[in-house]
Design a protein around this motif. Structure first.
Motif, PDB file in Angstrom:
ATOM      1  N   SER A 284      41.635  -4.924  14.982  1.00  0.00           N
ATOM      2  CA  SER A 284      42.999  -5.430  14.313  1.00  0.00           C
ATOM      3  C   SER A 284      44.087  -5.759  15.400  1.00  0.00           C
ATOM      4  O   SER A 284      44.668  -6.891  15.218  1.00  0.00           O
ATOM      5  N   ILE A 285      44.220  -5.178  16.615  1.00  0.00           N
ATOM      6  CA  ILE A 285      45.345  -5.101  17.550  1.00  0.00           C
ATOM      7  C   ILE A 285      44.834  -6.369  18.266  1.00  0.00           C
ATOM      8  O   ILE A 285      45.846  -7.229  18.499  1.00  0.00           O
ATOM      9  N   VAL A 286      43.695  -6.558  18.644  1.00  0.00           N
ATOM     10  CA  VAL A 286      43.166  -7.962  19.432  1.00  0.00           C
ATOM     11  C   VAL A 286      43.454  -9.057  18.534  1.00  0.00           C
ATOM     12  O   VAL A 286      44.169 -10.154  18.923  1.00  0.00           O
ATOM     13  N   THR A 287      43.323  -8.958  17.025  1.00  0.00           N
ATOM     14  CA  THR A 287      43.333  -9.924  16.246  1.00  0.00           C
ATOM     15  C   THR A 287      44.762 -10.289  16.078  1.00  0.00           C
ATOM     16  O   THR A 287      45.084 -11.603  15.997  1.00  0.00           O
ATOM     17  N   ASN A 288      45.738  -9.187  15.749  1.00  0.00           N
ATOM     18  CA  ASN A 288      46.939  -9.341  15.861  1.00  0.00           C
ATOM     19  C   ASN A 288      47.635 -10.394  16.809  1.00  0.00           C
ATOM     20  O   ASN A 288      48.437 -11.310  16.832  1.00  0.00           O
ATOM     21  N   TYR A 289      47.120 -10.028  18.081  1.00  0.00           N
ATOM     22  CA  TYR A 289      47.819 -10.519  19.281  1.00  0.00           C
ATOM     23  C   TYR A 289      47.354 -12.115  19.316  1.00  0.00           C
ATOM     24  O   TYR A 289      48.150 -12.885  19.602  1.00  0.00           O
ATOM     25  N   LYS A 290      46.223 -12.267  18.876  1.00  0.00           N
ATOM     26  CA  LYS A 290      45.515 -13.765  18.751  1.00  0.00           C
ATOM     27  C   LYS A 290      46.376 -14.672  17.764  1.00  0.00           C
ATOM     28  O   LYS A 290      46.489 -15.911  17.905  1.00  0.00           O
ATOM     29  N   LEU A 291      46.705 -13.939  16.664  1.00  0.00           N
ATOM     30  CA  LEU A 291      47.568 -14.646  15.304  1.00  0.00           C
ATOM     31  C   LEU A 291      48.792 -14.832  15.709  1.00  0.00           C
ATOM     32  O   LEU A 291      49.366 -15.874  15.480  1.00  0.00           O
ATOM     33  N   ASP A 344      55.537 -12.829   8.015  1.00  0.00           N
ATOM     34  CA  ASP A 344      54.343 -13.071   7.047  1.00  0.00           C
ATOM     35  C   ASP A 344      52.965 -12.437   7.527  1.00  0.00           C
ATOM     36  O   ASP A 344      52.278 -12.131   6.783  1.00  0.00           O
ATOM     37  N   VAL A 345      52.755 -13.061   8.823  1.00  0.00           N
ATOM     38  CA  VAL A 345      51.382 -12.708   9.107  1.00  0.00           C
ATOM     39  C   VAL A 345      51.286 -11.388   9.771  1.00  0.00           C
ATOM     40  O   VAL A 345      50.156 -10.830   9.552  1.00  0.00           O
ATOM     41  N   LYS A 347      53.087  -8.808   8.532  1.00  0.00           N
ATOM     42  CA  LYS A 347      53.549  -7.698   7.723  1.00  0.00           C
ATOM     43  C   LYS A 347      52.216  -6.849   7.022  1.00  0.00           C
ATOM     44  O   LYS A 347      52.128  -5.651   6.967  1.00  0.00           O
ATOM     45  N   ASN A 348      51.196  -7.787   6.396  1.00  0.00           N
ATOM     46  CA  ASN A 348      50.263  -7.418   5.728  1.00  0.00           C
ATOM     47  C   ASN A 348      49.155  -6.546   6.808  1.00  0.00           C
ATOM     48  O   ASN A 348      48.592  -5.454   6.308  1.00  0.00           O
ATOM     49  N   ARG A 349      49.128  -7.133   7.850  1.00  0.00           N
ATOM     50  CA  ARG A 349      48.237  -6.493   9.073  1.00  0.00           C
ATOM     51  C   ARG A 349      48.970  -5.082   9.524  1.00  0.00           C
ATOM     52  O   ARG A 349      48.298  -4.448  10.093  1.00  0.00           O
ATOM     53  N   ALA A 350      50.145  -5.189   9.579  1.00  0.00           N
ATOM     54  CA  ALA A 350      50.994  -4.081   9.891  1.00  0.00           C
ATOM     55  C   ALA A 350      50.817  -2.991   8.975  1.00  0.00           C
ATOM     56  O   ALA A 350      50.566  -1.671   9.171  1.00  0.00           O
ATOM     57  N   ASP A 351      50.710  -3.236   7.631  1.00  0.00           N
ATOM     58  CA  ASP A 351      50.516  -2.188   6.533  1.00  0.00           C
ATOM     59  C   ASP A 351      49.094  -1.761   6.614  1.00  0.00           C
ATOM     60  O   ASP A 351      48.962  -0.578   6.375  1.00  0.00           O
ATOM     61  N   ARG A 352      48.273  -2.351   6.999  1.00  0.00           N
ATOM     62  CA  ARG A 352      46.915  -2.044   7.187  1.00  0.00           C
ATOM     63  C   ARG A 352      46.590  -1.311   8.318  1.00  0.00           C
ATOM     64  O   ARG A 352      46.001  -0.383   8.338  1.00  0.00           O
ATOM     65  N   TYR A 353      47.322  -1.557   9.352  1.00  0.00           N
ATOM     66  CA  TYR A 353      47.264  -0.572  10.586  1.00  0.00           C
ATOM     67  C   TYR A 353      48.018   0.785  10.497  1.00  0.00           C
ATOM     68  O   TYR A 353      47.434   1.682  10.738  1.00  0.00           O
ATOM     69  N   LYS A 354      49.120   0.804   9.469  1.00  0.00           N
ATOM     70  CA  LYS A 354      49.499   1.888   9.418  1.00  0.00           C
ATOM     71  C   LYS A 354      48.619   2.700   8.397  1.00  0.00           C
ATOM     72  O   LYS A 354      48.489   3.862   8.394  1.00  0.00           O
ATOM     73  N   SER A 355      48.056   2.191   7.217  1.00  0.00           N
ATOM     74  CA  SER A 355      47.085   2.938   6.469  1.00  0.00           C
ATOM     75  C   SER A 355      46.056   3.275   7.278  1.00  0.00           C
ATOM     76  O   SER A 355      45.354   4.548   7.172  1.00  0.00           O
TER      77      SER A 355
END
Length: 475
Positions: A284-291, A344-345, A347-355
């Protein structure tokens, strides 16, 4: 020397077994007091309650075993000191450390057994216990017709019983509403008294009603809009109504639905799960960087450029001041839109990362629990043995008080450490081992004091010290 070892082992095994059963019994009573309302009055078979208590006892071993080790060692060495057997051992030229060797061997074997228990048997016991407790708590009450209230225990029926005999079989002033498909109550049965019983196999509950009347409202022959144009009433001397009891039987949930919890896994499963979640987090970290990269590429410039020979420092407001007012508004509007898009991009991924990170910490703390149980037995033994030799009191008096105090210190520190680990405030290893790290030096210090015959708990010593201090101040 072997006789001394046998004496110490015999002096330890009996208090250990007795205190283990006492602590297990106390914890079992706490369990019953906590869930008594969820278990009583639901018609469980006796073996279901017994099975639930057995599984609960297995889950309590993680708390009962360290406390039993602490209490039994204090009682053992306290009784030996009270009967001057430790004095005889030291008079024979045997030091306290040497006399503790057989106990250290026994505690080491016990700690190893505790580790294998927590790794192999405890996950199975947790799975059986929590799945059965979940099914028991969601089970409907066996008190189908309480007095003075409308009971909706049966589907499509609402029943009120004004009074019951002490045996619960004979009923008085009964009112039964039968609901239709649209939810309306158009059929009512009222009876002066009745009796209830269950058929073979508890399949149905039968109500025998006496001296009653039945009211039923129905639409007229040519009516399609009013459902209450015709009233039918008939009186009866005796009639029966049968209600299905299949929904009141204990239905077991598939245990596979509980296997994903950390308490139901052994070390191998926990490590595999942690590795899987960690790979998801890294991906998910790699995906977040690409997004996020497409949104910030406009501000990326090469570190060195062949074409650009000279770089001017950025002027924060100069770019906007050089533009017209409408262009400044458009620039700020597009910039704020870009910021909102990035938020917006992310936020949801950050919540998933915390979970996912919290899940990793929770499962990692469960891995450390497998080892801390064994370490706690050794650490509390190092405290209990010298304490018993120092205070020289056996039985269940002063040793119980001291052992409870030290165990509460251990439990409170370990609980705070575990919660800090799950919150991400401290590292997993430090948070789960902080209680052992604090108590082990205390145990070593007490062992040293006991080996040197220190009077650390001698009240007269402290009285003399404070008397000398007061005299010095007065002089």
């Amino acid at each position: 020397m072997k006789k001394i070892h046998l004496l110490l082992l015999k002096s330890f095994i009996r208090p250990f077994v007795v205190t283990l059963f006492i602590v297990m019994f106390v914890l079992l009573m706490l369990f019953l007091f906590k869930y008594i309302d969820d278990l009583i009055g639901k018609g469980f078979a006796w073996y279901t309650i017994l099975e639930l208590m057995l599984y609960n006892s297995a889950t309590n071993v993680a708390m009962a075993l360290p406390l039993s080790v602490l209490l039994s060692t204090i009682m053992t060495y306290g009784a030996l000191g009270e009967n001057y057997e430790l004095v005889a051992i030291k008079a024979a030229g045997i030091s306290l450390r040497r006399a503790m060797y057989p106990m250290i061997v026994i505690i080491s074997i016990l700690s190893t057994a505790a580790f294998f228990f927590s790794d192999y048997m405890l996950p199975v016991a947790n799975l059986k216990y929590y799945s059965l407790l979940y099914d028991a708590r969601k089970q409907k009450s066996a008190d189908l017709l309480p007095e003075g209230v409308f009971s909706n225990s049966f589907t499509d029926y609402s029943i009120r019983v004004k009074r019951k005999d002490p045996d619960g079989q004979r009923l008085y002033d009964i009112m039964i509403y039968k609901k239709t498909a649209d939810g309306s109550n158009t059929t009512v049965t009222i009876a002066r008294e009745g009796t209830m019983f269950r058929t073979m196999g508890d399949k149905y509950l039968v109500l025998k009603l006496k001296d009653g009347v039945n009211y039923e409202e129905a639409p007229g022959e040519n009516s399609s809009y009013n459902s209450r144009q015709r009233l039918t009433r008939f009186r009866f001397k005796e009639t029966e109504q049968k209600f299905d009891l299949s929904s009141f039987k204990l239905t077991r949930t598939d245990e596979n639905e509980f296997k994903s919890a950390s308490q139901m896994m052994n070390l191998k499963q926990l490590r595999f799960f942690i590795d899987s979640v960690q790979q998801q987090v890294n991906g998910s970290i790699v995906t977040n960087y690409k997004l996020v990269t497409p949104y910030i590429k406009y501000f990326s410039i090469p570190a060195k450029s062949v074409v650009v020979k000279k770089f001017l420092p950025a002027d924060k407001l100069g770019v906007l001041k050089s533009q017209k007012l409408e262009n400044q508004m458009m620039t700020l509007s597009s910039a704020s839109a870009e910021v909102r898009s990035i938020k917006d991009v992310i936020k949801n991924r950050a919540d998933r990362y915390k979970s996912d990170s919290m899940t990793i910490r929770r499962y990692a703390s469960e891995v450390q629990k497998k080892y801390t149980l064994s370490a706690a037995c050794i650490a509390l033994f190092l405290i209990g043995a010298p304490l018993g030799a120092i205070i020289r009191k056996g039985g269940l008096g002063l040793p119980v008080v001291i052992s409870v105090i030290f165990f509460l210190i251990y439990y409170i520190i370990s609980t705070i450490g575990e919660k800090s680990v799950k919150a991400g405030n401290v590292s997993t290893f430090f948070g789960m081992w902080v209680a052992i790290i604090i108590l082990t030096p205390i145990g070593l210090f007490l062992s040293y004091k006991a080996a040197t015959d220190s009077s650390i708990f001698d009240i007269e010593l402290y009285k003399r010290f404070f008397n000398k201090l007061i005299k010095r101040k007065s002089n």
